[in-house]
Design a protein around this motif. Structure first.
Motif, PDB file in Angstrom:
ATOM      1  N   MET A  77       0.845  -1.192   0.000  1.00  0.00           N
ATOM      2  CA  MET A  77       0.000   0.000   0.000  1.00  0.00           C
ATOM      3  C   MET A  77       0.884   1.246   0.000  1.00  0.00           C
ATOM      4  SD  MET A  77      -3.243  -0.803   0.009  1.00  0.00           S
ATOM      5  CE  MET A  77      -4.125   0.581   0.734  1.00  0.00           C
ATOM      6  N   PRO A  78       0.442   2.353  -0.598  1.00  0.00           N
ATOM      7  CA  PRO A  78       1.209   3.604  -0.504  1.00  0.00           C
ATOM      8  C   PRO A  78       1.389   4.013   0.955  1.00  0.00           C
ATOM      9  CG  PRO A  78      -0.529   3.799  -2.151  1.00  0.00           C
ATOM     10  CD  PRO A  78      -0.777   2.518  -1.420  1.00  0.00           C
ATOM     11  N   ARG A  79       2.468   4.725   1.247  1.00  0.00           N
ATOM     12  CA  ARG A  79       2.788   5.072   2.630  1.00  0.00           C
ATOM     13  C   ARG A  79       1.710   5.932   3.290  1.00  0.00           C
ATOM     14  NH1 ARG A  79       7.716   5.133  -0.058  1.00  0.00           N
ATOM     15  NH2 ARG A  79       9.294   3.727   0.812  1.00  0.00           N
ATOM     16  N   GLN A  80       0.982   6.705   2.482  1.00  0.00           N
ATOM     17  CA  GLN A  80      -0.053   7.560   3.065  1.00  0.00           C
ATOM     18  C   GLN A  80      -1.276   6.771   3.521  1.00  0.00           C
ATOM     19  OE1 GLN A  80       1.230   7.741   0.016  1.00  0.00           O
ATOM     20  NE2 GLN A  80      -0.232   8.437  -1.555  1.00  0.00           N
ATOM     21  N   PHE A  81      -1.305   5.477   3.250  1.00  0.00           N
ATOM     22  CA  PHE A  81      -2.384   4.609   3.722  1.00  0.00           C
ATOM     23  C   PHE A  81      -1.801   3.629   4.748  1.00  0.00           C
ATOM     24  CE2 PHE A  81      -3.812   5.922  -0.492  1.00  0.00           C
ATOM     25  CZ  PHE A  81      -5.102   6.357  -0.215  1.00  0.00           C
ATOM     26  N   PRO A  82      -1.786   4.009   6.009  1.00  0.00           N
ATOM     27  CA  PRO A  82      -1.166   3.142   7.013  1.00  0.00           C
ATOM     28  C   PRO A  82      -2.007   1.910   7.300  1.00  0.00           C
ATOM     29  CG  PRO A  82      -2.235   5.005   8.084  1.00  0.00           C
ATOM     30  CD  PRO A  82      -2.335   5.247   6.599  1.00  0.00           C
ATOM     31  N   TYR A  83      -1.358   0.880   7.780  1.00  0.00           N
ATOM     32  CA  TYR A  83      -2.081  -0.311   8.190  1.00  0.00           C
ATOM     33  C   TYR A  83      -2.755  -0.045   9.540  1.00  0.00           C
ATOM     34  CZ  TYR A  83       1.758  -1.224  11.448  1.00  0.00           C
ATOM     35  OH  TYR A  83       2.668  -1.132  12.463  1.00  0.00           O
ATOM     36  N   ARG A  84      -3.655  -0.927   9.952  1.00  0.00           N
ATOM     37  CA  ARG A  84      -4.354  -0.788  11.228  1.00  0.00           C
ATOM     38  C   ARG A  84      -3.772  -1.783  12.237  1.00  0.00           C
ATOM     39  NH1 ARG A  84      -9.058  -1.446   9.527  1.00  0.00           N
ATOM     40  NH2 ARG A  84      -9.738   0.719   9.498  1.00  0.00           N
ATOM     41  N   TYR A  85      -3.336  -1.264  13.359  1.00  0.00           N
ATOM     42  CA  TYR A  85      -2.816  -2.126  14.426  1.00  0.00           C
ATOM     43  C   TYR A  85      -3.981  -2.607  15.281  1.00  0.00           C
ATOM     44  CZ  TYR A  85      -0.479  -3.564  18.722  1.00  0.00           C
ATOM     45  OH  TYR A  85      -0.050  -4.275  19.827  1.00  0.00           O
ATOM     46  N   THR A  86      -4.041  -3.897  15.571  1.00  0.00           N
ATOM     47  CA  THR A  86      -5.165  -4.463  16.331  1.00  0.00           C
ATOM     48  C   THR A  86      -4.705  -5.190  17.595  1.00  0.00           C
ATOM     49  OG1 THR A  86      -5.092  -6.498  15.006  1.00  0.00           O
ATOM     50  CG2 THR A  86      -6.558  -4.743  14.239  1.00  0.00           C
ATOM     51  N   GLY A  87      -3.465  -4.998  17.999  1.00  0.00           N
ATOM     52  CA  GLY A  87      -2.943  -5.670  19.185  1.00  0.00           C
ATOM     53  C   GLY A  87      -3.215  -4.902  20.466  1.00  0.00           C
ATOM     54  N   PRO A  88      -2.613  -5.314  21.576  1.00  0.00           N
ATOM     55  CA  PRO A  88      -2.829  -4.632  22.860  1.00  0.00           C
ATOM     56  C   PRO A  88      -2.220  -3.239  22.873  1.00  0.00           C
ATOM     57  CG  PRO A  88      -1.127  -6.307  23.066  1.00  0.00           C
ATOM     58  CD  PRO A  88      -1.740  -6.489  21.713  1.00  0.00           C
ATOM     59  N   ALA A  89      -2.741  -2.374  23.784  1.00  0.00           N
ATOM     60  CA  ALA A  89      -2.178  -1.032  23.942  1.00  0.00           C
ATOM     61  C   ALA A  89      -0.749  -1.137  24.473  1.00  0.00           C
ATOM     62  CB  ALA A  89      -3.050  -0.226  24.893  1.00  0.00           C
ATOM     63  N   GLU A  90      -0.019  -0.023  24.398  1.00  0.00           N
ATOM     64  CA  GLU A  90       1.373  -0.031  24.867  1.00  0.00           C
ATOM     65  C   GLU A  90       1.439  -0.528  26.312  1.00  0.00           C
ATOM     66  OE1 GLU A  90       5.114   3.035  25.631  1.00  0.00           O
ATOM     67  OE2 GLU A  90       3.438   3.630  24.351  1.00  0.00           O
TER      68      GLU A  90
END
Length: 275
Positions: A255-268
């Motif tokens: 995907m182009p860099r301006q379309f980031p992926y979605r993180y679905t893991g635990p919070a920091e």
């Protein structure tokens, strides 16, 4: 007196495809210089795989199947991978190898699977079942073994695959001329009919179903349906990889860099946090 070691090595590497000696190259018995400029590339493929030259109708059908399958755009995984591979620094041969390796059961195997289905239906008919009975029984067994997706029918992008109709028309022309039997085209149409009866709507044949008709009509066993498809799609893979080299992009992602992926893991969180 013969040398047993050399004889054993010769037997181990024996081939009926090509005979090479200093100053002489014969392919299936034909001197290469007689083939060069006299036979087309599809005719050469046929000669290599079958041992004899094809008839004009056979060559035309094989040529049509090869042309129809060369490319399906950068959203096809094999094409996308070829472009990403080049941007990662791979040469063209590496990009082609990376892309062809994705042409497995899911992306690239439908033609082989369709051929197997058609042959199963044909075997049932040879055993006495009607076309409709054989088709329904073969579909039931296929679904029980492999799931509800029927390879060669329906398309995620095209409501009607523009390639399939033309390929079937060429098969019908060849059948009318007596060059092929035409029964696998009838079998494929029967699959469409049975699927329509079951689903209440037409599920049109796609490129994989149509090329499988051609390969089975021409007598190619199912694994070669995939092998020949790989030859065809390699042309599109090479074309896209070469085009990509002119774009000078590094590490081209999906995907182009301006379309980031979605993180679905635990919070920091941190190692010192309470459990």
């Amino acid at each position: 007196m013969s040398n047993p070691t050399l004889d054993q090595a010769g037997d181990y590497w024996s081939t009926g495809i090509i005979d090479i000696h200093p100053g002489s190259i014969r392919v299936r018995g034909y001197p290469i210089q007689e083939l060069i400029g006299a036979v087309s590339f599809p005719e050469m493929i046929w000669l290599m795989l079958n041992g004899e030259r094809p008839s004009p109708h056979q060559a035309r059908l094989l040529d049509a199947a090869l042309v129809a399958s060369v490319d399906h755009g950068p959203h096809a995984p094999s094409i996308a991978i070829s472009r990403m591979a080049v941007s990662c620094g791979l040469p063209l041969n590496g990009a082609i190898a990376s892309a062809v390796n994705t042409l497995d059961d899911v992306h690239g195997g439908a033609g082989e699977q369709s051929s197997e289905l058609y042959l199963d239906i044909d075997r049932r008919m040879q055993a006495g079942a009607s076309l409709a009975e054989a088709t329904a029984a073969a579909l039931d067994d296929f679904i029980a073994a492999s799931g509800k997706f029927i390879p060669g029918f329906g398309h995620r992008f095209h409501p009607i695959d523009p390639r399939a109709g033309r390929l079937l028309a060429l098969v019908e022309e060849a059948a009318a001329a007596g060059a092929v039997d035409g029964r696998f085209a009838r079998i494929a149409r029967s699959v469409e009919d049975v699927l329509e009866q079951r689903k209440g709507k037409r599920i049109p044949m796609n490129i994989d179903g149509a090329t499988a008709v051609i390969y089975t009509e021409l007598g190619f066993p199912p694994p070669l349906a995939r092998g020949i498809f790989c030859l065809s799609r390699s042309v599109g893979i090479l074309s896209h990889a070469w085009e990509q080299t002119a774009r000078h992009e590094r590490n081209k992602g999906p995907m182009p860099r301006q379309f980031p992926y979605r993180y679905t893991g635990p919070a920091e969180r941190h190692l010192g946090d309470a459990p």
